[in-house]
Design a protein around this motif. Structure first.
Motif, PDB file in Angstrom:
ATOM      1  N   PHE A 522     -56.513  11.336  -7.012  1.00 31.51           N
ATOM      2  CA  PHE A 522     -57.484  11.855  -6.044  1.00 31.51           C
ATOM      3  C   PHE A 522     -58.923  11.525  -6.440  1.00 31.51           C
ATOM      4  N   ASP A 523     -59.167  11.388  -7.748  1.00 23.12           N
ATOM      5  CA  ASP A 523     -60.516  11.039  -8.194  1.00 23.12           C
ATOM      6  C   ASP A 523     -60.545   9.779  -9.054  1.00 23.12           C
ATOM      7  N   ASN A 524     -59.406   9.069  -9.128  1.00 19.14           N
ATOM      8  CA  ASN A 524     -59.340   7.875  -9.970  1.00 19.14           C
ATOM      9  C   ASN A 524     -58.409   6.835  -9.337  1.00 19.14           C
ATOM     10  N   ILE A 525     -58.432   6.751  -8.023  1.00 16.51           N
ATOM     11  CA  ILE A 525     -57.437   5.942  -7.328  1.00 16.51           C
ATOM     12  C   ILE A 525     -57.589   4.451  -7.618  1.00 16.51           C
ATOM     13  N   GLU A 526     -58.795   3.989  -7.890  1.00 18.02           N
ATOM     14  CA  GLU A 526     -58.987   2.566  -8.191  1.00 18.02           C
ATOM     15  C   GLU A 526     -58.245   2.184  -9.473  1.00 18.02           C
ATOM     16  N   ASN A 527     -58.363   3.035 -10.490  1.00 15.52           N
ATOM     17  CA  ASN A 527     -57.686   2.739 -11.755  1.00 15.52           C
ATOM     18  C   ASN A 527     -56.177   2.871 -11.621  1.00 15.52           C
ATOM     19  N   TYR A 528     -55.723   3.866 -10.863  1.00 14.79           N
ATOM     20  CA  TYR A 528     -54.288   4.021 -10.631  1.00 14.79           C
ATOM     21  C   TYR A 528     -53.718   2.766  -9.957  1.00 14.79           C
ATOM     22  N   TRP A 529     -54.426   2.248  -8.982  1.00 16.40           N
ATOM     23  CA  TRP A 529     -53.951   1.041  -8.295  1.00 16.40           C
ATOM     24  C   TRP A 529     -54.057  -0.176  -9.205  1.00 16.40           C
ATOM     25  N   GLU A 530     -55.112  -0.219 -10.024  1.00 16.16           N
ATOM     26  CA  GLU A 530     -55.283  -1.324 -10.966  1.00 16.16           C
ATOM     27  C   GLU A 530     -54.110  -1.405 -11.941  1.00 16.16           C
ATOM     28  N   LYS A 531     -53.558  -0.231 -12.314  1.00 13.53           N
ATOM     29  CA  LYS A 531     -52.453  -0.177 -13.274  1.00 13.53           C
ATOM     30  C   LYS A 531     -51.086  -0.152 -12.598  1.00 13.53           C
ATOM     31  N   SER A 532     -51.033  -0.473 -11.328  1.00 15.44           N
ATOM     32  CA  SER A 532     -49.777  -0.507 -10.581  1.00 15.44           C
ATOM     33  C   SER A 532     -49.290  -1.945 -10.413  1.00 15.44           C
ATOM     34  N   PRO A 533     -48.107  -2.287 -10.931  1.00 16.17           N
ATOM     35  CA  PRO A 533     -47.585  -3.642 -10.725  1.00 16.17           C
ATOM     36  C   PRO A 533     -47.497  -4.043  -9.257  1.00 16.17           C
ATOM     37  N   LEU A 534     -47.351  -3.063  -8.374  1.00 16.84           N
ATOM     38  CA  LEU A 534     -47.251  -3.371  -6.948  1.00 16.84           C
ATOM     39  C   LEU A 534     -48.476  -4.126  -6.441  1.00 16.84           C
ATOM     40  N   LYS A 535     -49.628  -3.854  -7.024  1.00 13.48           N
ATOM     41  CA  LYS A 535     -50.857  -4.541  -6.607  1.00 13.48           C
ATOM     42  C   LYS A 535     -50.735  -6.050  -6.765  1.00 13.48           C
ATOM     43  N   TYR A 536     -49.935  -6.479  -7.733  1.00 18.71           N
ATOM     44  CA  TYR A 536     -49.853  -7.899  -8.082  1.00 18.71           C
ATOM     45  C   TYR A 536     -48.567  -8.541  -7.553  1.00 18.71           C
ATOM     46  N   ALA A 537     -47.886  -7.865  -6.601  1.00 19.66           N
ATOM     47  CA  ALA A 537     -46.619  -8.390  -6.084  1.00 19.66           C
ATOM     48  C   ALA A 537     -46.784  -9.775  -5.466  1.00 19.66           C
ATOM     49  N   GLY A 538     -47.934 -10.038  -4.875  1.00 16.66           N
ATOM     50  CA  GLY A 538     -48.166 -11.346  -4.273  1.00 16.66           C
ATOM     51  C   GLY A 538     -48.217 -12.478  -5.274  1.00 16.66           C
ATOM     52  N   ASN A 539     -48.426 -12.151  -6.553  1.00 14.45           N
ATOM     53  CA  ASN A 539     -48.478 -13.181  -7.600  1.00 14.45           C
ATOM     54  C   ASN A 539     -47.097 -13.553  -8.133  1.00 14.45           C
ATOM     55  N   VAL A 540     -46.083 -12.737  -7.828  1.00 15.61           N
ATOM     56  CA  VAL A 540     -44.768 -12.899  -8.447  1.00 15.61           C
ATOM     57  C   VAL A 540     -44.072 -14.166  -7.936  1.00 15.61           C
ATOM     58  N   LYS A 541     -43.610 -14.972  -8.874  1.00 15.16           N
ATOM     59  CA  LYS A 541     -42.819 -16.153  -8.552  1.00 15.16           C
ATOM     60  C   LYS A 541     -41.425 -16.089  -9.189  1.00 15.16           C
ATOM     61  N   THR A 542     -41.244 -15.176 -10.114  1.00 18.60           N
ATOM     62  CA  THR A 542     -39.985 -15.056 -10.853  1.00 18.60           C
ATOM     63  C   THR A 542     -38.920 -14.361 -10.012  1.00 18.60           C
ATOM     64  N   PRO A 543     -37.730 -14.941  -9.868  1.00 17.63           N
ATOM     65  CA  PRO A 543     -36.631 -14.245  -9.184  1.00 17.63           C
ATOM     66  C   PRO A 543     -36.343 -12.907  -9.869  1.00 17.63           C
ATOM     67  N   LEU A 544     -36.266 -11.838  -9.091  1.00 26.01           N
ATOM     68  CA  LEU A 544     -36.176 -10.486  -9.656  1.00 26.01           C
ATOM     69  C   LEU A 544     -34.967  -9.745  -9.119  1.00 26.01           C
ATOM     70  N   LEU A 545     -34.231  -9.116 -10.037  1.00 30.65           N
ATOM     71  CA  LEU A 545     -33.189  -8.151  -9.699  1.00 30.65           C
ATOM     72  C   LEU A 545     -33.712  -6.760 -10.032  1.00 30.65           C
ATOM     73  N   ILE A 546     -33.683  -5.863  -9.050  1.00 30.58           N
ATOM     74  CA  ILE A 546     -34.118  -4.483  -9.233  1.00 30.58           C
ATOM     75  C   ILE A 546     -32.880  -3.601  -9.351  1.00 30.58           C
ATOM     76  N   ILE A 547     -32.768  -2.865 -10.456  1.00 30.26           N
ATOM     77  CA  ILE A 547     -31.662  -1.930 -10.664  1.00 30.26           C
ATOM     78  C   ILE A 547     -32.233  -0.516 -10.690  1.00 30.26           C
ATOM     79  N   HIS A 548     -31.687   0.364  -9.849  1.00 27.91           N
ATOM     80  CA  HIS A 548     -32.210   1.730  -9.793  1.00 27.91           C
ATOM     81  C   HIS A 548     -31.088   2.691  -9.393  1.00 27.91           C
TER      82      HIS A 548
END
Length: 614
Positions: A522-548
């Motif tokens: 709520f008061d640090n959203i820029e840093n939270y987004w900066e530390k989120s891998p989702l922000k950089y999803a457009g850079n991903v070129k590696t084939p990825l398997l997600i297990i959850h």
């Protein structure tokens, strides 16, 4: 020697070490493929035979007079408290409840204590007022309250604690005093208090922070416990303290040692761990990690001097100090669990796995001068593909504990690289806390520089690299492929992709991210987004398997959904495997067939994308 995925069913999990007057008892758990479940029975070390018939027996506790054993028996959806004479005879049921844990005898032997949930009435509509309202491995807990009870041998039950207290651990003295670690409604996670309970009176120790591993001294004068004041971080080193009941004063016994009490070495081949502190007369024994190994120390509480009793390339999961040595359930980096007395191995339950290659231990200097430790499991063909494994936590470690997953990948034709970057346990507190507020910085550099060290020193092929990790290791896997395209395949497991939504959906979100990322979104959203891998999803070129897992409340499945959707949006190669009915601990305690399926998915994803040669 090579192992296959089906060899998982050969592992014997050893736990619940319990000393008797002339014997040691323990639990053997095995996976049953046909039933897709586990069976567990209590064994005698003296005879090396099953002592109970099972099929779901655990928690053996020997009465003070040495004549009886109490234990827990799970029958369908309920747990029974059982008692059986040690010299022979049938077991009898004392009580049965929906859940029972932390079973103990009173020192007088006239009753037992245990923790069980009090449940409020509820219907299909959940009316939630308490936070956290769910918890990983426990499900929705908003209407459940872990409570301490005593039970006489005739089955009469007495409640010891009540609302607003939540019991986390306890011990009972020779005088029937109870030392209990309790939290209260509304208290932050990672914070609790230590109370002494005498009848209806409760005395709170004047210390604020995080307590665990409470143990009364044999004479009842001292209470030993591990503690952190959380003033710098929830991941500060845990120190060993004793509280003198007569003088009403506490003393730190390990504040001059830059180590944390406990064992945080990762393994996918154990079922639980024991307490990290134990009394023997006037000495207090404790377990701590040094690098990737466990060590046992003792402290003479009269002289307040500590000394190292046992160390080596080993991970100690349970231990019991005695006059004739220290009994342990322990494992090595290339051997699953066995029972030891000091350095002597007493059992061979996991003899099938003897002879596995030992990884090479290495240390390198990071670019800022810090020494970082790691291991490399190297195939004879040095041009084999290599897989980088990243541990969770972040304050856990890799080391001298068995990882079935690593040996499966190794047997499938891969080199396996694993290390303890900044943030890991087993080293200095500064080493562990250096990544606080700086995820994806020094930790990322340590990992990449360590991998580069392995490439150069072990002559590995830079063009055949895979990466995988779970929890924090999943976060780092996501982070790496969003910042680097050198990996040809990746598997992210139970991961974090969005720090903002993690704050509001994880069972530990506000406390964990408030500490590790800093503040609140709520008061640090820029840093939270900066530390989120989702922000950089457009850079991903590696084939990825997600297990959850769909009941993962630590890193909720919405983290996987967001990452999958983002990569599909960017038209990247991605697949997602969702495990029903499993939680954050799928790889450690999930249903046996799900654990095997997970291993198959990881192996096959790397086979399909790294193409190892026969």
């Amino acid at each position: 020697m090579k192992i296959g995925v089906e060899d998982f069913y050969r592992i014997r999990f050893i736990s619940d070490l319990e000393p008797g007057k002339d014997d040691i008892y323990f639990v053997i758990t095995e996976s049953v493929k046909k039933r897709n479940d586990y069976e567990s029975r209590i064994w005698s070390l003296k005879d090396l035979n099953e002592f109970t018939s099972g099929p779901r027996d655990s928690s053996p506790k020997i009465s003070p007079d040495g004549k009886y054993m109490s234990f827990l028996r799970k029958i369908e959806s309920k747990v029974s408290i059982m008692r059986i004479p040690l010299k022979g005879g049938e077991s009898v049921q004392i009580a049965q409840r929906k859940d029972v844990s932390s079973l103990k005898w009173s020192k007088k032997g006239n009753k037992l204590f245990f923790i069980s949930n009090q449940e409020e009435k509820s219907d299909d509509v959940k009316i939630i007022k308490r936070y956290p309202f769910y918890f990983n491995g426990k499900g929705f807990i908003y209407n459940k309250r872990p409570t301490l009870f005593s039970i006489n041998l005739d089955g009469r039950i007495k409640k010891i604690t009540d609302s607003p207290y939540i019991v986390q651990d306890y011990d009972v003295s020779i005088n029937d005093e109870v030392a209990a670690i309790l939290s209260i409604d509304g208290q932050k996670l990672y914070w609790n208090n230590l109370y002494i309970i005498r009848g209806r009176k409760m005395e709170k120790l004047p210390m604020e922070g995080s307590f665990s591993d409470v143990e009364f001294s044999p004479d009842g004068r001292y209470i030993a416990f591990t503690y952190s004041d959380n003033s710098s971080s929830i991941f500060q080193h845990r120190r060993l303290y004793i509280y003198d009941i007569y003088k009403k004063s506490a003393k730190c016994l390990t504040c001059d040692m830059d180590i944390s009490i406990g064992n945080s070495i990762n393994s996918d081949s154990r079922m639980g761990m024991g307490k990290h502190i134990k009394w023997l007369n006037d000495s207090l024994y404790f377990l701590a990690n040094e690098g990737g190994s466990s060590s046992i120390f003792s402290v003479d509480i009269k002289k307040f001097r500590h000394k190292k009793i046992l160390s080596g390339e080993i991970s100690i999961d349970f231990f019991h100090p005695s006059r004739d040595g220290i009994y342990m359930i322990a494992q090595r980096i290339n051997e699953p669990q066995e029972i030891y007395r000091d350095d002597e191995k007493l059992t061979s339950f996991n003899k099938y796995f003897i002879g596995l290659q030992k990884p090479r231990n290495f240390r390198f200097r990071a670019s800022d001068g810090e020494e970082v430790e790691g291991w490399a499991l190297l195939n004879e063909k040095r041009d084999s593909p290599s897989i980088l494994e990243i541990h969770g936590g972040p304050k856990t470690s890799y080391g001298n504990a068995f990882m079935f997953e690593f040996y499966l990948l190794f047997s499938s034709g891969y080199n396996v690289i694993f290390m303890n970057p900044r943030g890991s346990d087993g080293y200095s507190e500064k080493f562990a806390l250096q990544i606080k507020g700086h995820y994806g910085e020094r930790d990322y550099l340590d990992i990449m520089e360590g991998l580069d060290y392995c490439m150069k020193n072990f002559n590995l092929d830079k063009g055949k690299l895979g990466v995988t990790g779970g929890s924090y290791g999943g976060f780092m896997t996501n982070w790496i492929i969003g910042h680097n395209d050198m990996f040809k395949a990746a598997v992210t497991q139970r991961s974090i992709s969005n720090q903002i939504s993690f704050f509001g959906t994880s069972d530990i979100g506000p406390e964990f991210n408030g500490d590790q990322i800093g503040g609140a979104p709520f008061d640090n959203i820029e840093n939270y987004w900066e530390k989120s891998p989702l922000k950089y999803a457009g850079n991903v070129k590696t084939p990825l398997l997600i297990i959850h897992s769909d009941e993962d409340y630590r890193c909720p499945i919405e983290q996987a959904y967001q990452l999958f959707t983002a990569l599909k949006f960017f038209n990247r190669e991605v697949e997602m495997a969702i495990f029903p009915g499993e939680n954050h601990d799928l790889s450690r305690s999930g249903k046996p067939n799900h654990r095997v399926k997970r291993l198959e998915l990881i192996r096959d994803w790397f086979i399909d994308h790294l193409n190892p040669k026969d």
